[in-house]
Design an enzyme around this catalytic site. Structure first.
Site, PDB file in Angstrom:
ATOM      1  N   SER A  85      84.088  12.181 -24.834  1.00  0.00           N
ATOM      2  CA  SER A  85      83.840  10.891 -25.252  1.00  0.00           C
ATOM      3  C   SER A  85      83.376  10.236 -23.849  1.00  0.00           C
ATOM      4  O   SER A  85      81.929   9.619 -23.874  1.00  0.00           O
ATOM      5  CB  SER A  85      84.768   9.984 -25.711  1.00  0.00           C
ATOM      6  OG  SER A  85      84.982  10.180 -26.496  1.00  0.00           O
TER       7      SER A  85
ATOM      8  N   HIS B 112      85.921  15.404 -32.380  1.00  0.00           N
ATOM      9  CA  HIS B 112      87.383  14.723 -32.291  1.00  0.00           C
ATOM     10  C   HIS B 112      87.379  15.326 -33.945  1.00  0.00           C
ATOM     11  O   HIS B 112      88.531  15.215 -34.404  1.00  0.00           O
ATOM     12  CB  HIS B 112      87.418  13.460 -31.451  1.00  0.00           C
ATOM     13  CG  HIS B 112      87.625  12.580 -30.320  1.00  0.00           C
ATOM     14  ND1 HIS B 112      86.462  12.098 -30.253  1.00  0.00           N
ATOM     15  CD2 HIS B 112      88.595  12.938 -30.158  1.00  0.00           C
ATOM     16  CE1 HIS B 112      87.244  11.479 -28.838  1.00  0.00           C
ATOM     17  NE2 HIS B 112      88.517  12.649 -28.950  1.00  0.00           N
TER      18      HIS B 112
ATOM     19  N   ARG C 120      89.888  22.087 -25.293  1.00  0.00           N
ATOM     20  CA  ARG C 120      88.853  22.421 -25.087  1.00  0.00           C
ATOM     21  C   ARG C 120      88.651  23.550 -24.613  1.00  0.00           C
ATOM     22  O   ARG C 120      87.282  24.633 -24.700  1.00  0.00           O
ATOM     23  CB  ARG C 120      87.421  21.220 -25.051  1.00  0.00           C
ATOM     24  CG  ARG C 120      86.771  20.385 -25.874  1.00  0.00           C
ATOM     25  CD  ARG C 120      86.675  19.060 -25.178  1.00  0.00           C
ATOM     26  NE  ARG C 120      87.685  19.199 -24.537  1.00  0.00           N
ATOM     27  CZ  ARG C 120      87.428  17.287 -23.314  1.00  0.00           C
ATOM     28  NH1 ARG C 120      86.734  16.747 -23.540  1.00  0.00           N
ATOM     29  NH2 ARG C 120      87.979  17.396 -22.314  1.00  0.00           N
TER      30      ARG C 120
ATOM     31  N   LYS D 141      88.452   4.814 -17.795  1.00  0.00           N
ATOM     32  CA  LYS D 141      87.601   3.939 -17.343  1.00  0.00           C
ATOM     33  C   LYS D 141      86.804   2.933 -16.827  1.00  0.00           C
ATOM     34  O   LYS D 141      87.251   1.733 -17.136  1.00  0.00           O
ATOM     35  CB  LYS D 141      87.445   4.459 -15.712  1.00  0.00           C
ATOM     36  CG  LYS D 141      87.990   5.311 -14.509  1.00  0.00           C
ATOM     37  CD  LYS D 141      87.896   6.256 -13.549  1.00  0.00           C
ATOM     38  CE  LYS D 141      88.787   7.331 -12.798  1.00  0.00           C
ATOM     39  NZ  LYS D 141      88.505   8.721 -13.905  1.00  0.00           N
TER      40      LYS D 141
END
Ligand code: PNS
Length: 162
Positions: free
Chosen positions: A126, A13, A88, A39
């Site tokens: 992440s 990021h 990406r 989640k």
């Protein structure tokens, strides 16, 4: 505007933020309360915002915020019609393209810029950082130092590889 979950911000990021600052004068890095794919969050939105503020404390052109509801509504309220997203790999493309076109149908003025990260970050996410950290793996090479400190506090010293 660079929106995301940032749970937590990674060096991938950060790479996109630094590259974006070559294109825009001012960048709003903003944490979404409603993120479709997150989640099991590791950090509260408030904590993610605090981490981002610390990472960009010395970068006056970066403003950190959070938003509830639709991204386009927040972008419009901030008069920020350019959305930056990192891409990406081809696997990101379908989801990103869908979001870009949905966002544009909600607010036709919006433009989405897809940025490629440095190649060493193309595998980084992440969600993988969260999983590796939770399972006691080393993530020191993947996150900014302030995030590593927060991860040490949250899950223990193994994330630093010590
Ligand atoms: O870092 P992420 O999880 O890939 O970011 C996804 C994010 C937060 C940009 C996306 O879920 C989002 O825009 N959420 C806000 C709610 C919204 O506008 N949903 C409609 C998207 S077309």
């Amino acid at each position: 505007m660079y929106p995301g979950s940032f749970d937590p911000i990674t060096l991938g990021h950060d790479d996109i933020v630094r590259r974006s600052l070559k294109l825009v004068d001012r960048l709003i890095v903003t944490v979404a309360y409603t993120a479709t794919q997150v989640k099991q969050p590791l950090f509260e939105v408030r904590e993610r915002v605090e981490l981002l503020e610390r990472v960009y404390a010395d970068e006056p052109r970066v403003e950190v915020s959070s938003f509830q509801g639709l991204l386009v509504d927040f972008a419009r309220s901030m008069s920020a019609p350019i959305i930056i997203r990192g891409l990406r790999a081809v696997s990101d493309f379908e989801y990103e393209f869908q979001m870009a076109l949905m966002n544009r149908s909600l607010w036709p003025e919006i433009e989405v810029i897809f940025m490629a990260p440095a190649s060493q970050y193309t595998f980084l996410s992440s969600s993988l950082v969260r999983e590796v950290a939770r399972l006691g793996g080393r993530v020191a090479d993947f996150v900014p130092p302030v995030v590593l400190d927060a991860l040490i506090e949250r899950v223990g010293p193994s994330v630093a590889g010590e």
